[in-house]
Write an enzyme that holds these catalytic residues in place. Structure first.
Site, PDB file in Angstrom:
ATOM      1  N   ASP A   1     -13.419  15.231  -2.175  1.00 52.89           N
ATOM      2  CA  ASP A   1     -13.573  16.528  -2.836  1.00 52.89           C
ATOM      3  C   ASP A   1     -14.889  16.521  -3.605  1.00 52.89           C
ATOM      4  O   ASP A   1     -15.668  15.554  -3.515  1.00 52.89           O
ATOM      5  CB  ASP A   1     -12.365  16.774  -3.767  1.00 52.89           C
ATOM      6  CG  ASP A   1     -11.963  18.250  -3.808  1.00 52.89           C
ATOM      7  OD1 ASP A   1     -12.873  19.094  -3.967  1.00 52.89           O
ATOM      8  OD2 ASP A   1     -10.766  18.550  -3.683  1.00 52.89           O
TER       9      ASP A   1
ATOM     10  N   ASP B   1      -3.550   4.422  -1.617  1.00 52.56           N
ATOM     11  CA  ASP B   1      -4.475   4.847  -0.556  1.00 52.56           C
ATOM     12  C   ASP B   1      -4.407   6.370  -0.398  1.00 52.56           C
ATOM     13  O   ASP B   1      -3.842   6.881   0.568  1.00 52.56           O
ATOM     14  CB  ASP B   1      -4.093   4.126   0.741  1.00 52.56           C
ATOM     15  CG  ASP B   1      -5.077   4.382   1.868  1.00 52.56           C
ATOM     16  OD1 ASP B   1      -6.216   4.790   1.578  1.00 52.56           O
ATOM     17  OD2 ASP B   1      -4.702   4.167   3.033  1.00 52.56           O
TER      18      ASP B   1
ATOM     19  N   LYS C   1      -7.229   8.306  -0.483  1.00 46.00           N
ATOM     20  CA  LYS C   1      -8.476   8.725   0.209  1.00 46.00           C
ATOM     21  C   LYS C   1      -8.996  10.053  -0.340  1.00 46.00           C
ATOM     22  O   LYS C   1      -9.094  11.058   0.380  1.00 46.00           O
ATOM     23  CB  LYS C   1      -8.252   8.840   1.713  1.00 46.00           C
ATOM     24  CG  LYS C   1      -7.825   7.544   2.378  1.00 46.00           C
ATOM     25  CD  LYS C   1      -7.795   7.719   3.883  1.00 46.00           C
ATOM     26  CE  LYS C   1      -7.170   6.545   4.592  1.00 46.00           C
ATOM     27  NZ  LYS C   1      -5.714   6.432   4.400  1.00 46.00           N
TER      28      LYS C   1
ATOM     29  N   THR D   1     -10.512   3.878  10.838  1.00 45.54           N
ATOM     30  CA  THR D   1     -10.418   2.934  11.958  1.00 45.54           C
ATOM     31  C   THR D   1      -9.825   3.571  13.218  1.00 45.54           C
ATOM     32  O   THR D   1      -9.811   2.950  14.273  1.00 45.54           O
ATOM     33  CB  THR D   1      -9.572   1.715  11.552  1.00 45.54           C
ATOM     34  OG1 THR D   1      -8.316   2.191  11.037  1.00 45.54           O
ATOM     35  CG2 THR D   1     -10.267   0.879  10.497  1.00 45.54           C
TER      36      THR D   1
ATOM     37  N   ARG E   1       2.376  -1.314  11.202  1.00 43.81           N
ATOM     38  CA  ARG E   1       3.320  -1.296  12.326  1.00 43.81           C
ATOM     39  C   ARG E   1       3.518  -2.627  13.037  1.00 43.81           C
ATOM     40  O   ARG E   1       4.655  -2.900  13.471  1.00 43.81           O
ATOM     41  CB  ARG E   1       2.919  -0.168  13.296  1.00 43.81           C
ATOM     42  CG  ARG E   1       3.223   1.220  12.717  1.00 43.81           C
ATOM     43  CD  ARG E   1       2.501   2.328  13.435  1.00 43.81           C
ATOM     44  NE  ARG E   1       1.075   2.293  13.165  1.00 43.81           N
ATOM     45  CZ  ARG E   1       0.201   3.158  13.684  1.00 43.81           C
ATOM     46  NH1 ARG E   1       0.625   4.104  14.500  1.00 43.81           N
ATOM     47  NH2 ARG E   1      -1.090   3.069  13.383  1.00 43.81           N
TER      48      ARG E   1
ATOM     49  N   LYS F   1       0.846  -1.204   0.000  1.00 44.02           N
ATOM     50  CA  LYS F   1       0.000   0.000   0.000  1.00 44.02           C
ATOM     51  C   LYS F   1       0.876   1.246   0.000  1.00 44.02           C
ATOM     52  O   LYS F   1       1.824   1.349   0.782  1.00 44.02           O
ATOM     53  CB  LYS F   1      -0.900   0.012   1.243  1.00 44.02           C
ATOM     54  CG  LYS F   1      -1.859   1.191   1.284  1.00 44.02           C
ATOM     55  CD  LYS F   1      -2.848   1.047   2.425  1.00 44.02           C
ATOM     56  CE  LYS F   1      -2.397   1.658   3.711  1.00 44.02           C
ATOM     57  NZ  LYS F   1      -2.294   3.135   3.714  1.00 44.02           N
TER      58      LYS F   1
HETATM   59  O1  LIG Z   1      -9.588   3.611   8.071  1.00 50.36           O
HETATM   60  C1  LIG Z   1      -8.389   3.504   7.742  1.00 50.36           C
HETATM   61  C2  LIG Z   1      -7.954   3.701   6.449  1.00 50.36           C
HETATM   62  C3  LIG Z   1      -6.624   3.531   6.150  1.00 50.36           C
HETATM   63  N1  LIG Z   1      -5.733   3.199   7.109  1.00 50.36           N
HETATM   64  C4  LIG Z   1      -4.319   3.018   6.710  1.00 50.36           C
HETATM   65  O2  LIG Z   1      -3.929   1.661   6.966  1.00 50.36           O
HETATM   66  C5  LIG Z   1      -2.619   1.612   7.491  1.00 50.36           C
HETATM   67  C6  LIG Z   1      -2.651   0.982   8.850  1.00 50.36           C
HETATM   68  O3  LIG Z   1      -1.358   0.925   9.367  1.00 50.36           O
HETATM   69  P1  LIG Z   1      -1.034   0.341  10.824  1.00 50.36           P
HETATM   70  O4  LIG Z   1       0.396   0.669  11.034  1.00 50.36           O
HETATM   71  O5  LIG Z   1      -1.303  -1.140  10.743  1.00 50.36           O
HETATM   72  O6  LIG Z   1      -1.937   1.021  11.792  1.00 50.36           O
HETATM   73  C7  LIG Z   1      -2.083   3.041   7.493  1.00 50.36           C
HETATM   74  O7  LIG Z   1      -1.333   3.223   6.325  1.00 50.36           O
HETATM   75  C8  LIG Z   1      -3.335   3.903   7.441  1.00 50.36           C
HETATM   76  O8  LIG Z   1      -3.124   5.108   6.730  1.00 50.36           O
HETATM   77  C9  LIG Z   1      -6.161   2.997   8.382  1.00 50.36           C
HETATM   78  O9  LIG Z   1      -5.377   2.682   9.298  1.00 50.36           O
HETATM   79  N2  LIG Z   1      -7.493   3.142   8.666  1.00 50.36           N
END
Ligand SMILES: O=c1ccn([C@@H]2O[C@H](COP(=O)(O)O)[C@@H](O)[C@H]2O)c(=O)[nH]1
Length: 235
Positions: free
Chosen positions: A65, A60, A62, A119, A211, A33
């Site tokens: 607009d 990603d 997002k 999230t 992470r 991603k």
């Molecule tokens: O609702 C959302 C949409 C996108 N993300 C993205 O996913 C990864 C999650 O990374 P972690 O390190 O596993 O937390 C990150 O790139 C976010 O921009 C999201 O977390 N929630």
């Protein structure tokens, strides 16, 4: 699809050089991603690089607009032929349809998926900060239905909402879940989490995990540990 192919790893790093270093630590990852941090720095260079290595790409960005602008942005992305692209469901039906139509016309294999609710947002924040009068499960369901009615391929949702979305929206809607945390990983800023096993059991198609893998001293071992946990439920 193998369990490893269900895991999308974010290249959440500030430069192309650091992205390459991470890719080389994780040769077994097939789906990467690219988010705002890396894309703002590297632009299309990183997408071309990933495609040259036969990797699948989730861009990603997002989009959020007006309809004319999100459609134009989709046309600009089309040339890279990424596999997944994000837009916020809150652009509304006209914007979602405009973006979907623009993308389909020029890059029909790219799947446009809508973020239902980040999230990192809790039920309390949804009510008290964003002043949304619906309960969180009802709100995320409405956002998913809006995306589906607008013709989109799928949604980004928390694993906590997967079971309901799968039941109501059916088998064809692609459910892509960040906010996935093995029992041994920190939640960090993620508020609505489940484990990888729980997310897949609930019906998630893809798990986005950064992470818990990339912030460890040995990303390869963390990735394999998650694959083993997922393999155990399939056998
Ligand atoms: O609702 C959302 C949409 C996108 N993300 C993205 O996913 C990864 C999650 O990374 P972690 O390190 O596993 O937390 C990150 O790139 C976010 O921009 C999201 O977390 N929630």
């Amino acid at each position: 699809m193998s369990v490893a192919d269900r895991i999308i790893v974010p290249l959440d790093v500030p430069s192309t050089a650091q992205a390459i270093a991470l890719m080389e630590q994780l040769p077994q990852v097939s789906f990467w991603k690219v988010g705002l941090e890396l894309f703002v720095h590297s632009g299309g260079e990183i997408l071309t690089l990933l495609k040259s290595r036969q990797k699948r790409v989730f861009l990603d960005l997002k989009f959020h607009d007006i309809p004319n602008t999100v459609a134009a942005a989709c046309r600009s992305v089309a040339g890279w032929e990424v596999d997944l692209l994000t837009i916020h469901a809150t652009v509304g039906k006209t914007g979602l349809k405009a973006a979907h139509t623009a993308l389909q016309a020029q890059s029909p294999k790219t799947q446009l998926i809508a973020v239902t609710l980040l999230t990192s947002i809790s039920a309390r924040q949804l009510a008290l900060e964003l002043k949304v009068p619906l309960e969180l499960p009802e709100y995320t369901l409405q956002m998913a239905l809006l995306a589906q009615e607008s013709g989109l391929s799928g949604v980004v949702c928390s694993p906590q909402e997967v079971a309901t979305l799968r039941r109501v929206c059916g088998e064809d809607l692609l459910l892509v879940c960040p906010g996935v945390r093995p029992t041994w990983a920190d939640a960090g800023d993620q508020k609505r989490t489940l484990t990888p096993v729980e997310a897949v059991t609930a019906g998630a198609d893809y798990l986005v995990m950064g992470r818990p893998i990339t912030a460890t001293s040995d990303p390869g071992t963390a990735f394999e540990r998650i694959c083993e946990e997922l393999t155990a439920i399939q056998s």
